[in-house]
Design a protein around this motif. Sequence first.
Motif, PDB file in Angstrom:
ATOM      1  N   ARG A   1     -11.276  -1.091   0.108  1.00 48.08           N
ATOM      2  CA  ARG A   1     -11.339  -1.381  -1.247  1.00 48.08           C
ATOM      3  C   ARG A   1     -10.046  -2.168  -1.751  1.00 48.08           C
ATOM      4  O   ARG A   1      -9.009  -2.076  -1.058  1.00 48.08           O
ATOM      5  N   VAL A   2     -10.160  -3.290  -2.409  1.00 48.53           N
ATOM      6  CA  VAL A   2      -9.337  -3.997  -3.013  1.00 48.53           C
ATOM      7  C   VAL A   2      -9.050  -3.788  -4.472  1.00 48.53           C
ATOM      8  O   VAL A   2      -9.980  -3.718  -5.318  1.00 48.53           O
ATOM      9  N   ASP A   3      -7.947  -3.584  -4.806  1.00 47.23           N
ATOM     10  CA  ASP A   3      -7.716  -3.233  -6.242  1.00 47.23           C
ATOM     11  C   ASP A   3      -7.601  -4.292  -7.058  1.00 47.23           C
ATOM     12  O   ASP A   3      -7.855  -5.619  -6.981  1.00 47.23           O
ATOM     13  N   GLU A   4      -7.270  -4.099  -8.350  1.00 51.86           N
ATOM     14  CA  GLU A   4      -7.341  -5.055  -9.567  1.00 51.86           C
ATOM     15  C   GLU A   4      -6.188  -6.172  -9.460  1.00 51.86           C
ATOM     16  O   GLU A   4      -6.446  -7.347  -9.880  1.00 51.86           O
ATOM     17  N   LYS A   5      -5.334  -5.908  -8.370  1.00 48.51           N
ATOM     18  CA  LYS A   5      -4.298  -7.085  -8.177  1.00 48.51           C
ATOM     19  C   LYS A   5      -4.406  -7.833  -6.939  1.00 48.51           C
ATOM     20  O   LYS A   5      -3.708  -8.528  -6.347  1.00 48.51           O
ATOM     21  N   GLY A   6      -5.274  -7.083  -6.066  1.00 49.68           N
ATOM     22  CA  GLY A   6      -5.964  -8.109  -4.903  1.00 49.68           C
ATOM     23  C   GLY A   6      -5.078  -7.336  -3.711  1.00 49.68           C
ATOM     24  O   GLY A   6      -5.409  -7.733  -2.759  1.00 49.68           O
ATOM     25  N   ASN A   7      -4.590  -5.994  -3.880  1.00 56.76           N
ATOM     26  CA  ASN A   7      -3.948  -5.395  -3.150  1.00 56.76           C
ATOM     27  C   ASN A   7      -4.940  -4.402  -2.261  1.00 56.76           C
ATOM     28  O   ASN A   7      -5.801  -3.995  -2.581  1.00 56.76           O
ATOM     29  N   PHE A   8      -4.912  -4.462  -0.938  1.00 58.98           N
ATOM     30  CA  PHE A   8      -5.600  -3.398   0.081  1.00 58.98           C
ATOM     31  C   PHE A   8      -4.744  -2.529   0.816  1.00 58.98           C
ATOM     32  O   PHE A   8      -3.531  -3.010   1.300  1.00 58.98           O
ATOM     33  N   GLU A   9      -5.039  -1.342   1.296  1.00 59.25           N
ATOM     34  CA  GLU A   9      -4.544  -0.556   2.217  1.00 59.25           C
ATOM     35  C   GLU A   9      -5.624   0.207   3.142  1.00 59.25           C
ATOM     36  O   GLU A   9      -6.565   0.704   2.552  1.00 59.25           O
TER      37      GLU A   9
END
Length: 170
Positions: free
Chosen positions: A126-134
Motif C-alpha cells: 500500500r502507498v499512501d496519499e503522500k507516496g510513502n510505503f512500509e
Amino acid sequence: MTKICPNCQAENEDKSDFCQKCGKKIPKTVKIPKQDTPSRGVLKGWWDKQNSGVKIISVIGGCCLGVIIILVVMSALFPVTSLILEKNDVLRDNLTVQYILKGDTDVNAKVYISSTELNLNNTEVRVDEKGNFEYQQQLPKNLTELSVSITAKAPNKSQKEASLMYTKHN
C-alpha cells in the motif's frame, strides 16, 4: 574598383589622386575598415575579442547547458517512476525477527515486493496519499540471507526497481 576617400567616404574612380567631392588627396592604398557581414556576425566579432579563458568557460558552459537541455527533454519523453528506500531495519528480540522496509515513490505509483525466500511474487504494498510505503514481514529464525526486490510502477512512466540483501549476523 573604386577608391574611398578617407576624409569624406566618397567613392572615387580608381585612377583618382584627389577626392572629387572634398578635394583631399587620396593615398595610393586605402585601408577599408571591416564591416560585419552575414558570414561574419556580431557573435563572431565578440568571440574574436575574447581571451582563451573566456572561450574555455564559454565552451564548458555551452556544453553543460546542452546536457541539461538533453536531460530535460529525455525526462519529458521517457519519465521514470521514483523509488527511494529510506530505511531498511531489522528489529530483533528473543521471540521474533521483524523485517521493516520503508520508502517513498510517486503518489500515483504502485509498489510490488518479491522475495524467493519469503514466497512473495509481486505482492502489492500500500502507498499512501503522500507516496510513502512500509512493508513489514516476520522472518523465519533460521533465515541467514534474504533477497528482496521492490518495483514501483506509475502510469505513463517506466518502472523503477531496487534490490536489497539482508544477511543475519550471529
